[in-house]
Design a protein around this motif. Structure first.
Motif, mmCIF file in Angstrom:
data_model
loop_
_atom_site.group_PDB
_atom_site.id
_atom_site.type_symbol
_atom_site.label_atom_id
_atom_site.label_comp_id
_atom_site.label_asym_id
_atom_site.label_seq_id
_atom_site.Cartn_x
_atom_site.Cartn_y
_atom_site.Cartn_z
ATOM 1 N N ARG A 31 -37.571 17.445 -13.737
ATOM 2 C CA ARG A 31 -37.378 17.219 -12.294
ATOM 3 C C ARG A 31 -37.918 18.384 -11.476
ATOM 4 N NH1 ARG A 31 -32.081 15.643 -14.070
ATOM 5 N NH2 ARG A 31 -31.337 17.674 -13.358
ATOM 6 N N ASN A 32 -37.542 19.603 -11.860
ATOM 7 C CA ASN A 32 -37.974 20.790 -11.115
ATOM 8 C C ASN A 32 -39.490 20.932 -11.109
ATOM 9 O OD1 ASN A 32 -35.310 21.434 -10.570
ATOM 10 N ND2 ASN A 32 -35.153 22.932 -12.211
ATOM 11 N N GLU A 33 -40.116 20.697 -12.255
ATOM 12 C CA GLU A 33 -41.572 20.845 -12.341
ATOM 13 C C GLU A 33 -42.310 19.738 -11.598
ATOM 14 O OE1 GLU A 33 -43.234 23.570 -13.444
ATOM 15 O OE2 GLU A 33 -41.196 24.390 -13.598
ATOM 16 N N LEU A 34 -41.763 18.534 -11.589
ATOM 17 C CA LEU A 34 -42.390 17.468 -10.806
ATOM 18 C C LEU A 34 -42.374 17.802 -9.320
ATOM 19 C CD1 LEU A 34 -41.040 14.304 -12.655
ATOM 20 C CD2 LEU A 34 -43.457 14.969 -12.440
ATOM 21 N N ILE A 38 -46.166 18.740 -8.788
ATOM 22 C CA ILE A 38 -46.747 17.468 -8.334
ATOM 23 C C ILE A 38 -46.464 17.240 -6.855
ATOM 24 C CG2 ILE A 38 -46.828 14.961 -8.742
ATOM 25 C CD1 ILE A 38 -47.986 16.655 -11.055
ATOM 26 N N GLY A 39 -45.402 17.858 -6.352
ATOM 27 C CA GLY A 39 -45.099 17.770 -4.928
ATOM 28 C C GLY A 39 -44.268 16.570 -4.520
ATOM 29 N N ILE A 40 -43.529 15.981 -5.471
ATOM 30 C CA ILE A 40 -42.667 14.858 -5.093
ATOM 31 C C ILE A 40 -41.444 15.380 -4.346
ATOM 32 C CG2 ILE A 40 -43.496 13.509 -7.058
ATOM 33 C CD1 ILE A 40 -40.744 13.914 -8.368
ATOM 34 N N ALA A 41 -40.740 14.482 -3.701
ATOM 35 C CA ALA A 41 -39.541 14.845 -2.945
ATOM 36 C C ALA A 41 -38.432 15.280 -3.908
ATOM 37 C CB ALA A 41 -39.064 13.651 -2.117
ATOM 38 N N PRO A 42 -37.556 16.180 -3.466
ATOM 39 C CA PRO A 42 -36.424 16.588 -4.312
ATOM 40 C C PRO A 42 -35.584 15.384 -4.744
ATOM 41 C CG PRO A 42 -36.627 18.053 -2.441
ATOM 42 C CD PRO A 42 -37.591 16.911 -2.201
ATOM 43 N N TRP A 43 -34.995 15.510 -5.914
ATOM 44 C CA TRP A 43 -34.236 14.426 -6.525
ATOM 45 C C TRP A 43 -32.887 14.216 -5.855
ATOM 46 C CZ3 TRP A 43 -36.231 11.443 -10.464
ATOM 47 C CH2 TRP A 43 -37.467 11.863 -10.950
ATOM 48 N N GLU A 63 -17.162 7.289 -34.657
ATOM 49 C CA GLU A 63 -17.486 8.599 -34.091
ATOM 50 C C GLU A 63 -18.994 8.790 -33.874
ATOM 51 O OE1 GLU A 63 -14.190 11.638 -35.603
ATOM 52 O OE2 GLU A 63 -15.208 10.608 -37.253
ATOM 53 N N ALA A 64 -19.741 7.705 -33.878
ATOM 54 C CA ALA A 64 -21.169 7.727 -33.568
ATOM 55 C C ALA A 64 -21.343 7.228 -32.143
ATOM 56 C CB ALA A 64 -21.945 6.850 -34.543
ATOM 57 N N HIS A 65 -22.063 7.998 -31.332
ATOM 58 C CA HIS A 65 -22.181 7.688 -29.905
ATOM 59 C C HIS A 65 -23.623 7.771 -29.421
ATOM 60 C CE1 HIS A 65 -17.828 7.805 -29.263
ATOM 61 N NE2 HIS A 65 -17.832 8.823 -30.108
ATOM 62 N N LYS A 66 -23.878 7.015 -28.356
ATOM 63 C CA LYS A 66 -25.122 7.070 -27.590
ATOM 64 C C LYS A 66 -24.750 7.432 -26.158
ATOM 65 C CE LYS A 66 -28.209 3.696 -29.626
ATOM 66 N NZ LYS A 66 -29.061 2.549 -29.365
ATOM 67 N N ARG A 67 -25.656 8.097 -25.483
ATOM 68 C CA ARG A 67 -25.472 8.360 -24.050
ATOM 69 C C ARG A 67 -26.737 7.993 -23.301
ATOM 70 N NH1 ARG A 67 -22.226 14.138 -23.880
ATOM 71 N NH2 ARG A 67 -20.334 13.355 -24.875
ATOM 72 N N ARG A 68 -26.532 7.631 -22.043
ATOM 73 C CA ARG A 68 -27.634 7.327 -21.133
ATOM 74 C C ARG A 68 -27.517 8.253 -19.925
ATOM 75 N NH1 ARG A 68 -25.215 3.783 -23.323
ATOM 76 N NH2 ARG A 68 -26.045 2.135 -24.613
ATOM 77 N N TYR A 69 -28.611 8.957 -19.642
ATOM 78 C CA TYR A 69 -28.646 9.930 -18.554
ATOM 79 C C TYR A 69 -29.627 9.466 -17.488
ATOM 80 C CZ TYR A 69 -26.455 12.983 -21.968
ATOM 81 O OH TYR A 69 -25.594 13.524 -22.893
ATOM 82 N N SER A 70 -29.181 9.470 -16.250
ATOM 83 C CA SER A 70 -30.057 9.143 -15.136
ATOM 84 C C SER A 70 -30.283 10.401 -14.316
ATOM 85 C CB SER A 70 -29.428 8.081 -14.239
ATOM 86 O OG SER A 70 -30.198 7.950 -13.059
ATOM 87 N N SER A 71 -31.514 10.599 -13.903
ATOM 88 C CA SER A 71 -31.823 11.721 -13.029
ATOM 89 C C SER A 71 -31.711 11.327 -11.569
ATOM 90 C CB SER A 71 -33.239 12.241 -13.311
ATOM 91 O OG SER A 71 -33.249 12.982 -14.499
ATOM 92 N N ASN A 131 -39.301 4.206 -5.561
ATOM 93 C CA ASN A 131 -38.875 5.586 -5.783
ATOM 94 C C ASN A 131 -39.430 6.042 -7.124
ATOM 95 O OD1 ASN A 131 -37.040 5.956 -3.451
ATOM 96 N ND2 ASN A 131 -35.855 4.346 -4.464
ATOM 97 N N THR A 132 -39.307 7.329 -7.396
ATOM 98 C CA THR A 132 -39.695 7.874 -8.699
ATOM 99 C C THR A 132 -38.419 8.108 -9.491
ATOM 100 O OG1 THR A 132 -41.680 8.844 -7.750
ATOM 101 C CG2 THR A 132 -40.929 9.746 -9.863
ATOM 102 N N THR A 133 -38.404 7.661 -10.753
ATOM 103 C CA THR A 133 -37.196 7.725 -11.563
ATOM 104 C C THR A 133 -37.477 8.376 -12.913
ATOM 105 O OG1 THR A 133 -37.578 5.516 -12.465
ATOM 106 C CG2 THR A 133 -36.217 5.668 -10.465
#
Length: 153
Positions: A31-34, A38-43, A63-71, A131-133
């Protein structure tokens, strides 16, 4: 695959908290480098940055897990002229975390999405339209306690 075989497979992987730390840092760097290069708007972050679930492919292990992360999103479209540079930047950073570019999901004017994957079954999605995701879903990982215990409960 038996429960013991599933557990042995997951013992080879980092635990879910290690993955949490690694992936949240990776997403932050992307996110920071984009924004910087690249000059995109802050997230704009999401209220709930991640969610979790069990793993269908390791269904015998509670005890096995998955996670989903959104920026969240960066408001506005990333112009087509900058898309290739943005993908290269994401590929470079994600590559340091074991992700390889799998290819385009969508590729048409003003609407692009690419997917990256790793050996643990994780998937990183990067796209732009209205938007950019940026998001990542982990593969399956044991809890820290289960990994430290070293055997199924």
């Amino acid at each position: 695959m038996s429960k013991d075989e599933q557990y042995a497979e997951l013992l080879k992987r980092p635990d879910i908290e290690q993955i949490h730390d690694e992936y949240t840092k990776m997403l932050e760097e992307i996110r920071n480098e984009l924004v910087a290069q690249i000059g995109i708007a802050p997230w704009v972050p999401k209220d709930e940055p991640f969610s979790g679930s069990g793993c269908a492919e390791f269904s015998d292990l509670s005890e096995a897990h998955k996670r989903r992360y959104s920026s969240g999103h960066s408001p506005g479209n990333l112009p087509d002229a900058r898309w290739a540079d943005a993908v290269k930047l994401v590929e470079s950073i994600a590559g340091r975390h074991g992700f390889k570019l799998h290819g385009a999901v969508v590729d048409r004017p003003s609407d692009h999405e690419v997917t990256f994957g790793n050996d643990y079954g994780a998937e990183l999605l990067f796209g732009t339209a209205a938007n950019t995701t940026l998001s990542v879903s982990t593969g399956c990982h044991l809890t820290k306690a289960a990994k430290e215990r070293g055997k199924p409960a």
